[in-house]
Write a protein that holds these residues in place. Structure first.
Motif, PDB file in Angstrom:
ATOM      1  N   PHE A  49       0.821  -1.203   0.000  1.00  0.00           N
ATOM      2  CA  PHE A  49       0.000   0.000   0.000  1.00  0.00           C
ATOM      3  C   PHE A  49       0.861   1.261   0.000  1.00  0.00           C
ATOM      4  N   TYR A  50       2.014   1.206   0.695  1.00  0.00           N
ATOM      5  CA  TYR A  50       2.881   2.377   0.760  1.00  0.00           C
ATOM      6  C   TYR A  50       3.235   2.893  -0.637  1.00  0.00           C
ATOM      7  N   PHE A  51       3.414   1.983  -1.578  1.00  0.00           N
ATOM      8  CA  PHE A  51       3.894   2.352  -2.905  1.00  0.00           C
ATOM      9  C   PHE A  51       2.774   2.505  -3.924  1.00  0.00           C
ATOM     10  N   LEU A  52       1.632   1.856  -3.667  1.00  0.00           N
ATOM     11  CA  LEU A  52       0.504   2.004  -4.582  1.00  0.00           C
ATOM     12  C   LEU A  52      -0.244   3.309  -4.337  1.00  0.00           C
ATOM     13  N   SER A  53      -0.145   3.857  -3.148  1.00  0.00           N
ATOM     14  CA  SER A  53      -0.869   5.074  -2.792  1.00  0.00           C
ATOM     15  C   SER A  53      -0.406   6.257  -3.654  1.00  0.00           C
ATOM     16  N   PRO A  54      -1.345   6.970  -4.287  1.00  0.00           N
ATOM     17  CA  PRO A  54      -0.983   8.061  -5.225  1.00  0.00           C
ATOM     18  C   PRO A  54      -0.667   9.377  -4.520  1.00  0.00           C
ATOM     19  N   CYS A  55       0.351   9.379  -3.681  1.00  0.00           N
ATOM     20  CA  CYS A  55       0.665  10.590  -2.908  1.00  0.00           C
ATOM     21  C   CYS A  55       1.346  11.673  -3.731  1.00  0.00           C
ATOM     22  N   THR A  56       1.698  11.370  -4.969  1.00  0.00           N
ATOM     23  CA  THR A  56       2.381  12.382  -5.791  1.00  0.00           C
ATOM     24  C   THR A  56       1.416  13.140  -6.695  1.00  0.00           C
ATOM     25  N   PHE A  57       0.126  12.871  -6.570  1.00  0.00           N
ATOM     26  CA  PHE A  57      -0.845  13.539  -7.437  1.00  0.00           C
ATOM     27  C   PHE A  57      -0.800  15.061  -7.239  1.00  0.00           C
ATOM     28  N   ALA A  58      -1.000  15.511  -6.018  1.00  0.00           N
ATOM     29  CA  ALA A  58      -0.998  16.958  -5.742  1.00  0.00           C
ATOM     30  C   ALA A  58       0.363  17.595  -6.024  1.00  0.00           C
ATOM     31  N   PRO A  59       1.491  16.982  -5.597  1.00  0.00           N
ATOM     32  CA  PRO A  59       2.796  17.579  -5.929  1.00  0.00           C
ATOM     33  C   PRO A  59       3.017  17.756  -7.430  1.00  0.00           C
ATOM     34  N   PHE A  60       2.661  16.734  -8.223  1.00  0.00           N
ATOM     35  CA  PHE A  60       2.799  16.856  -9.674  1.00  0.00           C
ATOM     36  C   PHE A  60       1.967  18.028 -10.199  1.00  0.00           C
ATOM     37  N   LEU A  61       0.689  18.031  -9.873  1.00  0.00           N
ATOM     38  CA  LEU A  61      -0.241  19.005 -10.424  1.00  0.00           C
ATOM     39  C   LEU A  61       0.106  20.430  -9.998  1.00  0.00           C
ATOM     40  N   ILE A  62       0.388  20.621  -8.727  1.00  0.00           N
ATOM     41  CA  ILE A  62       0.635  21.969  -8.217  1.00  0.00           C
ATOM     42  C   ILE A  62       1.971  22.513  -8.695  1.00  0.00           C
ATOM     43  N   ARG A  69       7.961  25.977  -5.247  1.00  0.00           N
ATOM     44  CA  ARG A  69       7.757  26.255  -3.821  1.00  0.00           C
ATOM     45  C   ARG A  69       6.404  25.771  -3.334  1.00  0.00           C
ATOM     46  N   VAL A  70       5.376  26.048  -4.106  1.00  0.00           N
ATOM     47  CA  VAL A  70       4.039  25.594  -3.712  1.00  0.00           C
ATOM     48  C   VAL A  70       3.959  24.071  -3.822  1.00  0.00           C
ATOM     49  N   GLY A  71       4.695  23.509  -4.789  1.00  0.00           N
ATOM     50  CA  GLY A  71       4.744  22.059  -4.916  1.00  0.00           C
ATOM     51  C   GLY A  71       5.355  21.398  -3.690  1.00  0.00           C
ATOM     52  N   LEU A  72       6.422  21.984  -3.156  1.00  0.00           N
ATOM     53  CA  LEU A  72       7.044  21.442  -1.938  1.00  0.00           C
ATOM     54  C   LEU A  72       6.107  21.553  -0.746  1.00  0.00           C
ATOM     55  N   PHE A  73       5.358  22.647  -0.691  1.00  0.00           N
ATOM     56  CA  PHE A  73       4.357  22.804   0.363  1.00  0.00           C
ATOM     57  C   PHE A  73       3.336  21.673   0.300  1.00  0.00           C
ATOM     58  N   SER A  74       2.904  21.339  -0.914  1.00  0.00           N
ATOM     59  CA  SER A  74       1.908  20.271  -1.063  1.00  0.00           C
ATOM     60  C   SER A  74       2.481  18.914  -0.670  1.00  0.00           C
ATOM     61  N   VAL A  75       3.767  18.690  -0.933  1.00  0.00           N
ATOM     62  CA  VAL A  75       4.402  17.428  -0.529  1.00  0.00           C
ATOM     63  C   VAL A  75       4.319  17.240   0.976  1.00  0.00           C
TER      64      VAL A  75
END
Length: 451
Positions: A49-62, A69-75
């Motif tokens: 689950f740790y790797f399947l979870s799409p946690c990079t969606f917001a960082p990519f988009l923002i 800078r805003v991308g790092l905030f979203s991370v």
């Protein structure tokens, strides 16, 4: 507080704040939704689950839309909040932070959609490395380790594909243009540009030179050079409607303005702004391009026709004295009748476009362009724009204006350099030395009457 320190402009824009918070919220919903259906009691499955979870969606988009800078905030926000949602899992927090930082790093200079997929592959490789390390530390079976690695690579590439697919929709909704879109708009095969080449070739040529000047100025002060180039391509599309009234399209020996009053000529010239906006709306061009069309002349005066009207007024008064007419019988010339509607440039990019447009038009009047004359011309135009307040609202500092002007001077010198004289042998055997000729991308008719 962190967002206020890193990117205060986002807090000043309701739409951008909604974009940031909405992307983070949607990312958390995806993570929580996946977690609710996941067998968390099984450590091996939980590791997947740790790797399947799409946690990079917001960082990519923002990052693509609003910057690093805003991308790092979203991370940081997505990783911390998501780890709280799945029982404060430290390993998940660590993996999310690493994959998020990787996504931001590789998507900060994305110029093509293929580059975004490469960024997804980079995230997948990072997930693969993390999966391998965690699998070896916890002594997972090869089968479990393989699934972890597969999920990690798939999640990275899959998230990048999803972001690439929805990016145009998000751009249109929030009126934000990414570098990818600017590069797509820079294609000279756009129908409006193709129409300009056929109906207003002089204006098309003028726009290409303005694009080079604006781009060089933008690079010198760290602005988006591609955006400035695209704005320059489209800034004069309104001239397509009546191209024969703009001097860059008028053939030698023909001038339709000779049969018009100065006020009518000015009206036609000024109208190209409104007509350009109408065409831009018809073809669905970006908001920034429409603003460039509207603002690139500011509220300046069409000087040539205004002076011509004043001269006609003076001639009428002199003639009236002979015929014993009163001065008040001669109509006054209103400067507002010769003024563009504005507004003045509201962004640095459009401020540069205004300078580049005037510089290119004025450079056509230089019969013997030397380096010093070109520098003087550019400085004179910049001084005039500053003195008349045309650059007051675009937030450019004096240092930025001077730096950009110097860069434009260098570019213009390169365009207007002269060829070296060379000898040509005639049939009679005599040798004639040809005079130096100006090799210039801006050769052609004189400066536009709209400048």
């Amino acid at each position: 507080m962190l967002l206020e320190l890193e990117s205060p402009k986002v807090l000043c824009s309701n739409s951008r704040l909604v974009l940031v918070l909405g992307a983070i919220w949607f990312n958390l919903v995806m993570v929580k939704g996946l977690y609710l259906d996941w067998p968390s009691h099984d450590p091996a499955r939980m590791a997947q689950f740790y790797f399947l979870s799409p946690c990079t969606f917001a960082p990519f988009l923002i990052t693509l839309l609003l910057g690093t800078r805003v991308g790092l905030f979203s991370v940081i926000q997505v990783s911390m909040l998501a780890s709280l949602l799945i029982d404060r899992n430290f390993i998940f927090l660590l993996v999310s932070l690493l994959s998020g930082f990787t996504a931001v790093y590789f998507s900060q200079n994305v110029r093509k959609r293929a580059d975004l997929i490469k960024a997804g592959v980079a995230v997948g490789c990072l997930n693969l490395l993390c999966a391998t390390v965690l699998g070896l530390v916890h002594q997972r079976s090869m089968d479990s380790l393989g699934w972890q690695a597969l999920f990690g690579i798939g999640a990275g590439i899959g998230t990048a594909l999803v972001v690439s697919a929805i990016l145009p929709l998000v751009e249109g909704t929030f009126q934000i243009t990414t570098t990818i879109s600017w590069l797509e708009l820079a294609d000279l095969n756009h129908p409006l540009l193709q129409q300009m080449t056929m109906e207003a070739p002089g204006t098309y040529h003028h726009s290409l030179i303005v694009a080079n000047l604006a781009e060089s100025g933008a690079k010198s002060i760290g602005l988006d050079a591609t955006a400035c180039r695209v704005m320059a391509y489209f800034h004069d599309i309104g001239k397509i409607i009546k191209p024969e009234y703009f001097t860059e399209n008028i053939p030698p020996g023909s001038n339709p303005h000779e049969n018009l009053t100065p006020s009518m000529s000015a009206l036609i010239i000024i109208a190209h702004v409104k007509e350009g906006i109408d065409l831009a709306l018809k073809y669905g061009l970006k908001k920034q391009i429409i603003e460039a069309i509207q603002q690139h002349h500011g509220d300046s005066v069409v000087t040539y026709f205004h002076q011509r009207a004043l001269q006609q007024q003076q001639d009428a008064r002199e003639g009236g004295k002979i015929m014993n007419m009163r001065e008040e019988d001669v109509p006054e010339v209103s400067e507002n009748s010769f003024r563009y509607p504005g507004p003045k440039p509201q962004t640095k990019e459009i401020g540069l476009l205004m300078i580049a447009d005037s510089v290119e038009a004025a450079s056509r009047s230089l019969e013997k362009p030397t380096a010093q004359r070109i520098e003087d011309l550019v400085n004179e135009i910049v001084e005039h724009k500053i003195a008349t307040g045309q650059l007051d609202e675009c937030n450019m500092t004096m240092n930025e204006i001077r730096t950009a002007a110097d860069a434009m001077s260098v570019t213009l010198k390169t365009m207007m350099h002269t060829r070296i004289s060379y000898a040509k042998k005639e049939k009679s055997g005599a040798t004639t030395v040809l005079k130096p000729t100006r090799r210039s991308s801006s050769a052609g008719p004189s400066a536009s009457a709209a400048a």
